[in-house]
Structure formats: structure tokens, C-alpha cells
Design a protein around this motif. Structure first.
Motif, short mmCIF file in Angstrom:
data_model
loop_
_atom_site.label_atom_id
_atom_site.label_comp_id
_atom_site.label_asym_id
_atom_site.label_seq_id
_atom_site.Cartn_x
_atom_site.Cartn_y
_atom_site.Cartn_z
N PHE A 1 25.39 70.36 54.16
CA PHE A 1 25.23 68.80 54.12
C PHE A 1 24.89 68.37 52.94
O PHE A 1 25.32 67.29 52.31
N GLY B 1 26.98 65.82 50.49
CA GLY B 1 26.09 64.80 50.13
C GLY B 1 26.15 64.41 48.54
O GLY B 1 26.37 63.08 48.03
N SER B 2 25.97 65.46 47.87
CA SER B 2 25.88 65.23 46.19
C SER B 2 27.34 65.39 45.70
O SER B 2 27.37 64.33 44.72
N THR C 1 28.30 61.53 46.72
CA THR C 1 27.45 60.62 46.11
C THR C 1 28.16 59.94 44.63
O THR C 1 27.92 58.92 44.25
N GLU D 1 23.96 55.26 44.77
CA GLU D 1 22.49 55.79 44.97
C GLU D 1 21.73 55.58 43.80
O GLU D 1 22.10 55.66 42.79
N ARG E 1 18.38 62.61 44.67
CA ARG E 1 17.55 62.45 45.92
C ARG E 1 16.24 63.24 45.73
O ARG E 1 15.70 64.13 45.07
N ASN F 1 14.50 61.12 51.10
CA ASN F 1 15.81 61.45 51.59
C ASN F 1 15.89 62.74 52.46
O ASN F 1 16.51 62.88 53.55
N ASN G 1 16.72 62.88 56.52
CA ASN G 1 18.04 63.39 56.83
C ASN G 1 17.93 64.72 57.52
O ASN G 1 18.73 64.97 58.40
N THR H 1 25.18 64.14 57.79
CA THR H 1 26.40 64.44 57.06
C THR H 1 27.09 63.37 57.05
O THR H 1 27.98 62.62 56.31
N THR I 1 25.99 60.13 55.62
CA THR I 1 26.10 60.26 54.09
C THR I 1 27.67 60.03 53.69
O THR I 1 28.01 59.22 52.59
N GLU J 1 29.18 56.69 51.50
CA GLU J 1 29.53 56.97 50.08
C GLU J 1 31.08 56.89 49.79
O GLU J 1 31.34 56.58 48.92
N ASN K 1 17.80 55.85 58.40
CA ASN K 1 18.31 57.30 58.37
C ASN K 1 17.52 58.13 59.42
O ASN K 1 18.18 58.82 59.91
#
Length: 405
Positions: free
Chosen positions: A219, A223-224, A227, A241, A247, A251, A255, A286, A289, A293, A381
Motif C-alpha cells: 500500500f 501510494g508513493s 502520488t 499532495e 506523508r 496520513n 489509512n 490502497t 489512494t 492520484e 480517510n
């Protein structure tokens, strides 16, 4: 110079008094009353009034039997000796390392002396202190919140009486610390995010297993990566973001907090419904996000409640691209959970469905609650991951109760 010397003398006396309280704790009949008197002296004679209030609250909780002696003296020793070492070696190039050593040694000494030594409790308490310190470093009441937060952590995890072998615990600490370090160097999380990630990782590995940690790590990686997907375009639209995609603790809690609670409950009970709680919440996080994004670059969104076109980045706005990304994210997390043996096939199917539904509930919460200013994005979230997790848990419970699985 005189003021500096007076401050140093006060700190020495402060550290010695706290240590004397620790050494005398088995022999003082009304230890809470003595500590409360100490807090009163601190309040009127020293400038750290918030800290004195925290000490007083802890003293009352201890005297009424709500917290153990390690939760009364341990946090006091940690903060006092951690800060004292920083003052003594104020030119040391790595102050955080020094503070960690001081607070860890102080808590270890307290737990050993009071016969309440539990390695898992001690490590989690140190991580919580470092996390709170990074979050509250600019707040005047930071020491008070840190004191009470660590005390409640020690009390909670001591009451759980959960056993983990030293090898697993050491492995968890090393793995999670390495993950936090490299994530920080990669500029994907800030310092508060580092300690929150380490805390969550240690809990996941010790209570449920390393494979649960890998699911959450997927996840984080997804996400990274997403993003930064078309980040310049999202910046231009004003929906990127913040902090260049870094984050922090909010966050992480929003999450992954529900999933971590699921791991703790599973570790204590071994019940499959808590696997569903974990997977439903992480699948939702996940999916949400990726939907946010990727979906924001997928054309004009429509409000989930009216289906009318809205500007990109509007809370409650959905796109077809976002919905497909949502399905992809929820399915990917569930597939990995199945491959790693975290969840049986039926829980994975439930988790994927719960992730898709939870993400759309996130959009609904954004349209009905967040847009009216009742909560922020992290609150939305958290509600979504809680909804996805509970939905998965209830469906799993119904299937088990009906004898279908």
C-alpha cells in the motif's frame, strides 16, 4: 552564565529526584501521593507547568490503581533522562540518537527494577515517545502529552500480556527501522511518518506476522509511486499532495490505523474476522489512494451524489479512470494477501469488494461531510478505512455464522 548554571543545577536535581522516586517505588506506601506532591513543587517552582500537570494526572491514576508503577515512573524517567542527556551533550551531532539511548536506558532500568520488564512493551513505549516528540516538538504542552501518551501505551500493552520471542522482536525492529530510514531518505515520509511507520510495522510483525507488514508495505509503495504520477499536472490543477508528496503521521493513522488494530485483535484472538477487518481497511486505503492520484488526471469528475460535473480535486468527485484504479488497487492488495497466506480466498474476495465500496464511501463522506467543513481529509480517510474494514468483517462474520466457510 549564572542563569545557565542555575538551570543546569535544577535539571540535575530534577533527574536525581525522579531517579530517587524510581529507586524508592517498592518501599513508599503512598507513592502516588508523593509524586503528586512532587508535581505541585514542579508547578510552582519550575517553568514546565504542562509537564507538572501531566505528572499530577499520572500520580492520581496510579494511586487509584488505573496504571501500574512502570507507567508512572517509566515515562518520567524516559523524558527526564532523555532531555538531560541532550543538555549535557548539546553539541553531539546526532541528538535524536542520544535521546533514544537515554530514554530507552531509563525505561529499561525502571522496568527491571520494578519487576515489570516486558521487551515488547518497552520497545513500543520508546517508539511512541519518539513519535509524539516529533509531532509535538513545537508545542508548549508537548512534554505533557508525551508523558501521558507513553503511560497509556505501557498500561495498554502490559494489560494485553502478549508474548513474542526476542528473535521476532529484534527482526521486527531492525526491518521496520530500515524501512523508515530509506523511506525518509527517499522523501516519501517526514520524521513523524518514520516513527509512525516503525510503530505500525513492529505491531504488525509481532502480533500477526511479517507477511501482514508486506501487505501494508505494498500500500505504501503504490501510494508513493502514484502520488508522483503526473505530479506536475496535479500541481498545476492544485490537487497535488502537499509537502511534495511526503506523508506524515496523520496520513498513516488515517489509512493504516484500523488495519493495525485488526492485526492486534487477530494476534490476541486468532479469529478470521479480524483478518477481514485488516484486509478490508488496507484495501480501501490502497484503492482510495490510487483512485485519487490517478482519477484526478482522468478528465472531468462528477459529484457522486448528483453526477454533475465538478472541478478536479473536488471532494466527492469521481471519474471512470478513478473507479478502474480503485478496483485495481483493492484487487492487488487482496491478491498479495492471498499469495502471502495472510487471508483465505474468500476473505480476499470480501476484502477486494470492501475496498471498492469503502473508496466510494470515501467520496460520499467527502461530498456530504468534508465539503461542509465538519472533518478534514484525514478524517474522511479514517471513516472510509473504518467502513471498509467493518464491512468486510461483518460479511465474513455472516458467512462463518451461516456455516458457508
Amino acid at each position: 552564565m549564572k542563569t545557565s548554571m542555575e538551570t543546569r543545577i535544577r535539571r540535575i536535581i530534577f533527574a536525581l529526584v525522579v531517579t530517587a522516586l524510581m529507586l524508592g517505588s517498592p518501599y513508599i506506601p503512598y507513592l502516588g501521593v508523593v509524586v503528586l506532591a512532587f508535581a505541585a513543587v514542579l508547578y510552582f517552582a519550575d517553568k514546565s507547568r504542562y509537564f507538572a500537570i501531566g505528572v499530577g494526572v499520572l500520580a492520581i491514576l496510579y494511586q487509584t490503581g488505573l496504571v501500574p508503577v512502570s507507567a508512572l515512573i517509566g515515562p518520567l524517567m524516559m523524558i527526564v533522562w532523555g532531555e538531560y542527556l541532550l543538555k549535557i551533550f548539546r553539541h553531539f551531532s546526532h541528538p535524536l540518537f542520544l535521546y533514544t539511548i537515554g530514554s530507552s536506558a531509563a525505561l529499561l532500568a525502571t522496568m527491571l527494577y520494578t519487576n515489570e520488564f516486558q521487551p515488547l512493551v518497552g520497545i513500543i513505549a520508546v517508539i511512541v515517545l519518539l513519535m509524539l516528540r516529533s509531532i509535538l516538538k513545537d508545542r508548549e504542552d508537548g512534554s505533557m502529552i508525551g508523558l501521558l501518551g507513553v503511560a497509556m501505551t505501557i498500561t495498554l500493552f502490559e494489560d494485553l500480556e502478549f508474548f513474542v520471542d526476542y528473535q521476532t522482536l529484534a527482526f521486527a525492529v531492525v526491518l521496520c527501522a530500515a524501512f523508515g530510514y530509506f523511506a525518509y531518505r527517499a522523501k516519501t515520509i517526514d520524521m513523524s511518518g518514520v516513527f509512525t511507520a516503525v510503530l505500525f510495522g513492529v505491531i504488525l510483525i509481532t502480533f500477526a506476522g511479517v507477511n501482514w507488514f508486506f501487505v501494508v508495505m505494498l500500500f505504501f509503495i503504490l501510494g508513493s509511486l502514484f502520488t508522483r504520477f503526473r505530479y506536475a499536472e496535479k500541481e498545476f490543477l492544485g490537487v497535488a499532495e502537499g509537502k511534495k508528496g511526503r506523508r506524515g503521521y496523520m496520513n498513516a493513522f488515517a489509512n493504516a490505523g484500523v488495519g493495525v488494530c485488526g492485526a492486534i485483535l487477530y494476534g490476541i484472538t486468532g479469529d478470521v474476522i479480524f483478518i477481514a477487518l485488516f484486509l478490508g481497511s488496507i484495501a480501501t486505503a490502497t484503492a482510495d489512494t490510487l483512485a485519487s492520484e490517478i482519477g484526478v488526471t482522468g478528465g472531468t469528475p462528477r459529484m457522486i451524489t448528483t453526477l454533475r460535473p465538478v472541478p478536479p480535486g473536488t471532494n466527492g468527485g469521481i471519474t471512470l479512470t478513478g473507479e478502474l484504479a480503485c478496483l485495481f488497487g483493492a484487487a492487488l492488495i487482496s491478491i498479495l494477501a492471498f499469495i502471502l497466506g495472510v487471508a483465505p480466498w474468500y476473505v480476499c474476495l470480501i476484502g477486494a469488494a470492501a475496498g471498492f465500496i469503502g473508496t466510494n464511501l470515501d467520496s460520499l463522506y467527502g461530498a456530504l461531510i468534508e465539503n461542509k467543513g465538519f472533518i478534514g481529509n484525514s478524517g474522511t480517510n479514517l471513516l472510509a478505512t473504518l467502513s471498509g474494514g467493518i464491512l468486510a468483517m461483518l460479511v465474513c462474520l455472516a458467512l462463518v455464522a451461516a456455516g458457508l466457510v
